[in-house]
Design a protein around this motif. Sequence first.
Motif, mmCIF file in Angstrom:
data_model
loop_
_atom_site.group_PDB
_atom_site.id
_atom_site.type_symbol
_atom_site.label_atom_id
_atom_site.label_comp_id
_atom_site.label_asym_id
_atom_site.label_seq_id
_atom_site.Cartn_x
_atom_site.Cartn_y
_atom_site.Cartn_z
ATOM 1 N N ILE A 1 0.851 -1.184 0.000
ATOM 2 C CA ILE A 1 0.000 0.000 0.000
ATOM 3 C C ILE A 1 0.892 1.241 0.000
ATOM 4 C CG2 ILE A 1 -0.162 0.032 2.527
ATOM 5 C CD1 ILE A 1 -3.023 1.105 2.229
ATOM 6 N N ASN A 2 0.485 2.271 -0.749
ATOM 7 C CA ASN A 2 1.294 3.492 -0.784
ATOM 8 C C ASN A 2 0.971 4.395 0.408
ATOM 9 O OD1 ASN A 2 -0.968 5.261 -1.468
ATOM 10 N ND2 ASN A 2 -0.869 4.361 -3.516
ATOM 11 N N VAL A 3 1.770 5.427 0.592
ATOM 12 C CA VAL A 3 1.652 6.289 1.771
ATOM 13 C C VAL A 3 0.313 7.017 1.808
ATOM 14 C CG1 VAL A 3 2.616 8.303 2.960
ATOM 15 C CG2 VAL A 3 4.152 6.612 1.919
ATOM 16 N N ALA B 1 -6.677 5.525 4.708
ATOM 17 C CA ALA B 1 -7.269 4.383 5.408
ATOM 18 C C ALA B 1 -7.259 4.604 6.920
ATOM 19 C CB ALA B 1 -6.526 3.097 5.045
ATOM 20 N N MET B 2 -6.192 5.218 7.430
ATOM 21 C CA MET B 2 -6.135 5.557 8.853
ATOM 22 C C MET B 2 -7.265 6.513 9.241
ATOM 23 S SD MET B 2 -2.139 6.098 9.974
ATOM 24 C CE MET B 2 -2.695 6.815 11.531
ATOM 25 N N ILE B 3 -7.501 7.501 8.390
ATOM 26 C CA ILE B 3 -8.584 8.460 8.644
ATOM 27 C C ILE B 3 -9.930 7.737 8.652
ATOM 28 C CG2 ILE B 3 -9.811 10.456 7.701
ATOM 29 C CD1 ILE B 3 -7.089 11.429 6.621
ATOM 30 N N ALA B 4 -10.102 6.803 7.704
ATOM 31 C CA ALA B 4 -11.346 6.023 7.658
ATOM 32 C C ALA B 4 -11.541 5.252 8.956
ATOM 33 C CB ALA B 4 -11.320 5.072 6.466
ATOM 34 N N SER C 1 -6.291 -2.619 -2.354
ATOM 35 C CA SER C 1 -7.242 -3.686 -2.080
ATOM 36 C C SER C 1 -7.745 -3.606 -0.646
ATOM 37 C CB SER C 1 -6.567 -5.050 -2.295
ATOM 38 O OG SER C 1 -5.617 -5.295 -1.268
ATOM 39 N N GLY C 2 -8.822 -4.324 -0.373
ATOM 40 C CA GLY C 2 -9.403 -4.316 0.966
ATOM 41 C C GLY C 2 -8.448 -4.810 2.023
ATOM 42 N N ILE C 3 -7.709 -5.881 1.708
ATOM 43 C CA ILE C 3 -6.769 -6.427 2.688
ATOM 44 C C ILE C 3 -5.643 -5.438 2.961
ATOM 45 C CG2 ILE C 3 -5.043 -8.223 3.059
ATOM 46 C CD1 ILE C 3 -6.881 -10.195 1.724
ATOM 47 N N ALA C 4 -5.210 -4.703 1.940
ATOM 48 C CA ALA C 4 -4.113 -3.756 2.106
ATOM 49 C C ALA C 4 -4.465 -2.624 3.062
ATOM 50 C CB ALA C 4 -3.700 -3.187 0.748
#
Length: 284
Positions: free
Chosen positions: A53-55, A61-64, A173-176
Motif C-alpha cells: 500500500i502506498n503512503v 485508510a487511517m482516517i477512515a 485492495s481491501g486487505i491492504a
Amino acid sequence: MNIVWMLLPAIAWGVLPLIVSQLGGRPVNQIFGTAVGTLIASLVVQLIVHPAINVISFIMAMIAGAFWIIGQLGQYTGYANVGVSKTMPISTGLQLVGTSLVGVFLFGEWSTTIAKLVGGLGVLLLVIGVIMTSIQDRQEVTGSNQRRTIVMLIVTTIGFIVFNAIPKALSASGIAIFLPESVGMMVAVIVYMLISGQGRIVAERASWLNIIGGLVFSVASLTYIVSVSQNGVNTAFVVSQLSVVLSTLGGMVFLHERKSKRELVLTLSGLVLIVIGAVVTTLI
C-alpha cells in the motif's frame, strides 16, 4: 463455498453486538477492546499476506478507521441506552441512507433518471423502516432517553458513512487497507480516552475482555473482503446487511430485550423494509 463467504460477514457482524453486550463494560471499554482486537488481527494478516500500500492510501485508510470509531462508539452507547434490538435497525438504516446519498453525490452513482427514481424509492423504504423500528409504546423517561439516543446515532453515523466512503476512492485492495484502518482506530480510541479523561480503563478487565469483539469484527471484515472478490460488491454488501436481522432478533431472544406486541410487529416490519431498501439501493 461462495455462499459461505457471503453469509460469514452477516453472521459475524450480527453476533458482534450480542457478544459485546455480554462481555460487559461501558462503551469506552468496549470500543477500546474492539480497537485492540482489530489491530492484533490486522498485524497477523499483514505478516501472512504482506499486502502492499502506498503512503497516501495508508493515511486515508487511517482516517477512515478513525471515523469508524465515532460510528461504533455511537452504536455501543446506543446498546447501553436503549438496547441492541432498538439500536441496530436504526443505525443500519441511517448508514444505508447516508452511504447511498454519498454514492450519488460524490461518486456519480444512479446516473440515469430511472436509477435515481428507483434509488430514491429504496432510500424512502429505508427511512420508513428506521421510523417503524424506533416507535415505542412506553414514553416519559424512556421516550426521552430514546430521542436523545436517536439524535446521537444520527450524528455519529457520519463516522460510518466516511468509513464506507473513503475506501471507494482508494485503489488499494481491501486487505491492504485493513492494517492502516486498525491503526487509525487505535489512535482515535487513545485520543478519545485522553480527551474524556478515561485513560484508567486500560487497567479494567472489561477493556481487555472486549478484544474478543475486535476479533469478531475482524472476521466479518476479512470474510467480507473475500465475499466481494468472489461474489461482487453488490451481492456481498446486500447479504452482509442481513446482520441487522440477526442482531435485532438476537437482542430480543438472547439479551431478553422486551417489546410490546405492537413494537414487535413494527420492528419486524421495519426490518423487512430496511432489507428491501438495501437491496433496491444496491442492485440498481
